[in-house]
Design an enzyme around this catalytic site. Sequence first.
Site, PDB file in Angstrom:
ATOM      1  N   GLY A 145      10.991   0.297  32.646  1.00 35.21           N
ATOM      2  CA  GLY A 145       9.913   0.781  31.798  1.00 35.21           C
ATOM      3  C   GLY A 145       9.936   0.128  30.440  1.00 35.21           C
ATOM      4  O   GLY A 145      10.942  -0.430  30.012  1.00 35.21           O
ATOM      5  N   VAL A 179      13.373   0.360  28.775  1.00 34.34           N
ATOM      6  CA  VAL A 179      14.212   1.269  29.559  1.00 34.34           C
ATOM      7  C   VAL A 179      14.794   0.529  30.767  1.00 34.34           C
ATOM      8  O   VAL A 179      14.073  -0.197  31.465  1.00 34.34           O
ATOM      9  CB  VAL A 179      13.407   2.489  30.054  1.00 34.34           C
ATOM     10  CG1 VAL A 179      14.337   3.505  30.727  1.00 34.34           C
ATOM     11  CG2 VAL A 179      12.649   3.134  28.906  1.00 34.34           C
ATOM     12  N   LYS A 206      17.590   3.721  27.408  1.00 32.43           N
ATOM     13  CA  LYS A 206      16.495   3.246  26.551  1.00 32.43           C
ATOM     14  C   LYS A 206      17.057   2.561  25.305  1.00 32.43           C
ATOM     15  O   LYS A 206      17.754   3.187  24.498  1.00 32.43           O
ATOM     16  CB  LYS A 206      15.587   4.397  26.149  1.00 32.43           C
ATOM     17  CG  LYS A 206      14.538   4.008  25.104  1.00 32.43           C
ATOM     18  CD  LYS A 206      13.400   5.010  24.996  1.00 32.43           C
ATOM     19  CE  LYS A 206      12.430   4.851  26.138  1.00 32.43           C
ATOM     20  NZ  LYS A 206      11.133   5.490  25.884  1.00 32.43           N
ATOM     21  N   ASP A 246       3.042  11.123  21.068  1.00 31.58           N
ATOM     22  CA  ASP A 246       2.615  10.123  22.062  1.00 31.58           C
ATOM     23  C   ASP A 246       2.495  10.750  23.452  1.00 31.58           C
ATOM     24  O   ASP A 246       3.096  10.278  24.419  1.00 31.58           O
ATOM     25  CB  ASP A 246       3.588   8.945  22.087  1.00 31.58           C
ATOM     26  CG  ASP A 246       2.977   7.688  22.713  1.00 31.58           C
ATOM     27  OD1 ASP A 246       1.737   7.647  22.878  1.00 31.58           O
ATOM     28  OD2 ASP A 246       3.731   6.753  23.036  1.00 31.58           O
TER      29      ASP A 246
END
Length: 320
Positions: free
Chosen positions: A26, A33, A47, A147
């Site tokens: 990701g 990530v 992450k 977010d």
Amino acid sequence: MPAGGPKKFSYSELIDATNNFSNQIGKGGFGVVYMGKLNDCRVVAVKCLKNITGGDADFWAEVTIIARMHHLNLVRLWGFCAEKGRRILVYEYVSNGSLDEFLFQNVKQETNKPVLDWDIRYRIALGVARAIAYLHEECLEWVLHCDIKPENILLGDDFCPKVSDFGLAKLKKKEDMMSVSRMRGTPGYMAPEWTRPDQITSKADVYSYGLVLLEIVSGSRNFSQLDSKVESDQWFFPRWAFDKVFKEMNVEDILDHRIKHTYDSRAHFDMINRMVKTAMWCLQDRPEMRPSMGKVAKMLEGTIEIIEPKKPTIYYLSED
């Protein structure tokens, strides 16, 4: 995880766990990530953060606060690394990936994700609402997510939703988070007040959640035009959905076309109606008109009556 807080990993431990950061799973506004596997065989998501300020002690203090946020619908933070200027977080790995992979499938995608049925979609919507309400109203530390979007909603084995990336805005300088010149969030999901010299409150998350809620119902991005009769420069998904549901009384027009045939008005109308009405309240232009996330969860549960919402506007554009 030790009782005193999150585990402090060395950078070399995370190199070993991720096979030298070789398996990227990701990428987002806060960093990249990677999948990893710890010595105790737990699979983790690692992450690597970017643009995080402050010393190791400040970072550790903030991360400890985030790690103490426990909720069924939040991704668990297990540890971190603060070494030689690096800032890395170690999360539980959530097996089914993110919600966007299920909602917005197209022929180019290689993976075959199942189409989520109405009951699963409702459970996802309610679980996410409860998680955000926990961040806003139940934590000792007040947390804005900043977010909310389908990419930050992960799904477990049983499609239990888990909100990710919560608390990361806390790791930024607070004046950055509130500065209009350094807007937080993703275009298409940001509340109107991000474009104005207003203070950002928890109601900005409520607005973003409202857009996600409509996407869960429709299976389409809120910025994808679904009606060829509307001029592209006049397209505003919430307004179009409002007219379909409250003026034309035709909720079926906004349903995900892949499972529209499974919609049973007797079994699903009340549930879908609550989801759409709640979304419209979340999408009010003025922050003070939007409900709190705790109230949003109650609206979805059906424990409080939802009066008909006012039609959402494109920020300050006047109605025709």
